[in-house]
Design a protein around this motif. Structure first.
Motif, PDB file in Angstrom:
ATOM      1  N   ILE A   1       8.229   9.474  -2.090  1.00  0.00           N
ATOM      2  CA  ILE A   1       7.761   8.411  -2.828  1.00  0.00           C
ATOM      3  C   ILE A   1       7.316   7.011  -1.778  1.00  0.00           C
ATOM      4  CG2 ILE A   1      10.175   7.596  -2.857  1.00  0.00           C
ATOM      5  CD1 ILE A   1       9.406   6.725  -6.045  1.00  0.00           C
ATOM      6  N   LEU A   2       5.988   6.792  -2.113  1.00  0.00           N
ATOM      7  CA  LEU A   2       6.154   4.829  -1.518  1.00  0.00           C
ATOM      8  C   LEU A   2       5.760   4.095  -2.599  1.00  0.00           C
ATOM      9  CD1 LEU A   2       3.354   6.626   1.504  1.00  0.00           C
ATOM     10  CD2 LEU A   2       5.874   5.393   1.608  1.00  0.00           C
ATOM     11  N   PRO A   3       5.960   2.942  -2.548  1.00  0.00           N
ATOM     12  CA  PRO A   3       5.183   1.914  -2.780  1.00  0.00           C
ATOM     13  C   PRO A   3       3.708   1.381  -3.062  1.00  0.00           C
ATOM     14  CG  PRO A   3       6.549   1.035  -1.361  1.00  0.00           C
ATOM     15  CD  PRO A   3       6.345   2.665  -0.848  1.00  0.00           C
ATOM     16  N   VAL A   4       3.228   1.636  -3.878  1.00  0.00           N
ATOM     17  CA  VAL A   4       1.977   1.328  -4.329  1.00  0.00           C
ATOM     18  C   VAL A   4       1.090  -0.186  -4.507  1.00  0.00           C
ATOM     19  CG1 VAL A   4      -0.535   2.153  -5.573  1.00  0.00           C
ATOM     20  CG2 VAL A   4       1.907   4.132  -4.842  1.00  0.00           C
ATOM     21  N   GLY A   5       0.581  -0.290  -3.697  1.00  0.00           N
ATOM     22  CA  GLY A   5      -0.604  -1.337  -3.796  1.00  0.00           C
ATOM     23  C   GLY A   5      -1.619  -1.788  -4.933  1.00  0.00           C
ATOM     24  N   SER A   6      -1.734  -3.055  -5.489  1.00  0.00           N
ATOM     25  CA  SER A   6      -3.133  -2.744  -5.688  1.00  0.00           C
ATOM     26  C   SER A   6      -4.021  -2.043  -5.404  1.00  0.00           C
ATOM     27  CB  SER A   6      -3.306  -4.443  -6.388  1.00  0.00           C
ATOM     28  OG  SER A   6      -3.291  -5.077  -5.639  1.00  0.00           O
ATOM     29  N   GLU A   7      -4.398  -2.423  -3.889  1.00  0.00           N
ATOM     30  CA  GLU A   7      -6.063  -1.483  -3.799  1.00  0.00           C
ATOM     31  C   GLU A   7      -6.078  -0.485  -3.806  1.00  0.00           C
ATOM     32  OE1 GLU A   7      -9.625  -1.217  -2.123  1.00  0.00           O
ATOM     33  OE2 GLU A   7      -8.732  -3.089  -3.388  1.00  0.00           O
ATOM     34  N   ALA A   8      -4.898   0.256  -3.796  1.00  0.00           N
ATOM     35  CA  ALA A   8      -4.682   1.661  -3.946  1.00  0.00           C
ATOM     36  C   ALA A   8      -5.188   2.009  -5.124  1.00  0.00           C
ATOM     37  CB  ALA A   8      -3.385   2.055  -3.365  1.00  0.00           C
ATOM     38  N   SER A   9      -4.570   1.708  -5.759  1.00  0.00           N
ATOM     39  CA  SER A   9      -4.666   1.379  -7.749  1.00  0.00           C
ATOM     40  C   SER A   9      -5.549   1.780  -7.525  1.00  0.00           C
ATOM     41  CB  SER A   9      -4.330   0.894  -8.294  1.00  0.00           C
ATOM     42  OG  SER A   9      -4.000   0.766  -9.736  1.00  0.00           O
ATOM     43  N   HIS A  10      -6.741   0.252  -6.962  1.00  0.00           N
ATOM     44  CA  HIS A  10      -8.408   0.305  -7.947  1.00  0.00           C
ATOM     45  C   HIS A  10      -9.320   1.417  -7.050  1.00  0.00           C
ATOM     46  CE1 HIS A  10     -11.793  -1.603  -7.579  1.00  0.00           C
ATOM     47  NE2 HIS A  10     -12.467  -2.213  -6.601  1.00  0.00           N
ATOM     48  N   VAL A  11      -8.517   1.780  -5.927  1.00  0.00           N
ATOM     49  CA  VAL A  11      -9.572   3.134  -5.679  1.00  0.00           C
ATOM     50  C   VAL A  11      -9.033   4.380  -6.206  1.00  0.00           C
ATOM     51  CG1 VAL A  11      -9.849   4.621  -3.612  1.00  0.00           C
ATOM     52  CG2 VAL A  11      -9.504   2.236  -2.817  1.00  0.00           C
ATOM     53  N   LEU A  12      -7.644   4.344  -6.771  1.00  0.00           N
ATOM     54  CA  LEU A  12      -7.511   5.826  -7.698  1.00  0.00           C
ATOM     55  C   LEU A  12      -8.343   5.329  -8.990  1.00  0.00           C
ATOM     56  CD1 LEU A  12      -3.545   5.758  -6.882  1.00  0.00           C
ATOM     57  CD2 LEU A  12      -4.952   7.485  -6.389  1.00  0.00           C
TER      58      LEU A  12
END
Length: 400
Positions: A251-262
């Motif tokens: 597991i890794l924490p996810v930031g808002s930019e990764a969420s945007h790309v996904l």
């Protein structure tokens, strides 16, 4: 009287308090690179020593697609709607039918303005006969709350409906990735997490790791996701427990930019990007959300009236630059054959797609739905980028 006198000390950081979630201190201690989102302070990405922001975002994306990530989605708007007329009220403000939902189930929906343009998107879950849990976008939570109150106060004061903004009463830890269900089980829960018992767009109440929780199975990444809502006082404890138990799953924490790309890879819409105050559901290929059974809903007449004029509309498409390493700036104009003439559209988002190993983009383009396979010409300073027009989905097109 000068404007400075009127403003007084309402300037800079004093203008509006920065909103922080319950895990702000944890994020600060774990490499958060911050960005402001609707007056909230949210991690753009989580940096490791010696790592660039781009490297961190890519790492978070790869891990979410292959293992499991943890996203703080506490900033999402959350509204409790209750009363004997609640179902009728939701049918009025959403384009699709909500009243047919059974308790424990939810539905994605769009709200329109009076003039038929998209106001907000979100999900509505039925808790019981007269109670509903509404989730809105982070940036529009206050506006949606005011929108609901206005309708009840001025349009239907006779309806028995109560609206309560509970954004700050529930924090949201979202487990997302193919191993999300395994992690949920390891945390310990009295909720049956199997797919048949807890299907997509379902709502369950119970406990996770001994903490009372409301769990919603939705997805903004295209991966298996569970949004775990708990009270703010329990959020940090839950977050640390998830990170501890998730170690075996990478597991890794996810930031808002990764969420945007996904979400761009999946072609999911975002307010402020694809929803820019000029589009309706048909423009985004979401006409399936426009109920043909309901007599009326807010914006229905305006949508059909505007479209009856037969004017060319700007519609959502995907863009694949001919050179896969060409990044297209957001907002870049698209013109016929790249000429310096009136634009025929613009880029709403462009990201480095980790799964496709190339830049991919979304755009609003004149008559875009009928132009798949054609070339688009994006004008940027001293350069014209040629791109193929495609469907606005770049990953898991069948939604498996």
């Amino acid at each position: 009287i000068s404007l400075g006198s009127i403003a007084g000390e309402a300037a800079g950081k004093l203008f509006m308090p920065t909103r922080k979630t319950s895990i702000d201190s944890w994020s600060e201690a774990n490499g958060a690179h911050w960005e402001p989102v609707a007056n909230w302070r949210r991690p753009y990405s989580y940096l490791k020593p010696g790592e660039t922001i781009s490297q961190a975002v890519t790492r978070e994306i790869i891990n979410t697609r292959n293992n499991v990530g943890l996203l703080d989605a506490s900033t999402l708007g959350k509204i409790l709607v209750k009363g004997p007329d609640a179902a009728k009220f939701l049918d009025l403000i959403y384009t699709n039918i909500m009243s047919s939902l059974e308790p424990g189930k939810g539905r994605y929906g769009l709200m329109l303005t009076d003039d038929g343009l998209i106001f907000d998107d979100g999900v509505a879950f039925r808790i019981d006969k007269h109670r509903w849990f509404i989730s809105t976008s982070s940036g529009h939570s206050d506006a949606v709350n005011q929108h609901m109150l206005k309708i009840l106060a001025f349009d239907h004061p006779e309806w028995d409906v109560k609206i309560t903004n509970i954004t700050n009463q529930w924090n949201n830890a979202t487990i997302c990735g193919p191993l999300a269900r395994k992690l949920l089980k390891k945390l310990g829960t009295d909720i049956d997490c199997e797919n048949d018992s807890f299907p997509f767009m379902a709502f369950r109440e119970g406990s996770i790791a001994g903490i009372p929780a409301r769990i919603i199975r939705v997805s903004f990444t295209g991966e298996l996701s569970f949004e775990i809502n708990v009270s703010p006082r329990n959020m940090l404890t839950l977050w640390e427990k998830i990170m501890e138990e998730g170690t075996d799953f990478g597991i890794l924490p996810v930031g808002s930019e990764a969420s945007h790309v996904l979400r761009v890879e999946k072609g999911f819409l975002s307010l402020g990007h694809e929803v820019d105050g000029t589009v309706d559901p048909y423009d985004l290929g979401m006409d399936w959300l426009m109920s043909k059974k309901k007599m009326d809903y807010i914006g229905k007449r305006s949508v059909h009236l505007r479209r009856s004029f037969g004017k060319i509309r700007r519609e959502l498409v995907g863009l694949l630059p001919d050179n896969p390493n060409d990044a297209i700036p957001e907002g870049a104009p698209i013109t016929p054959h790249g000429k310096k003439i009136a634009t025929e559209g613009f880029t709403t988002a462009c990201v480095w797609s980790v799964v496709n190993k190339r830049w991919v983009g979304l755009a609003l383009l004149d008559n875009g739905h009928a132009r798949h396979g054609e070339e688009a010409y994006v004008r940027i300073k001293d350069k014209i980028i040629k791109a193929k027009i495609t469907k606005p989905v770049f990953h898991d097109t069948d939604g498996k």
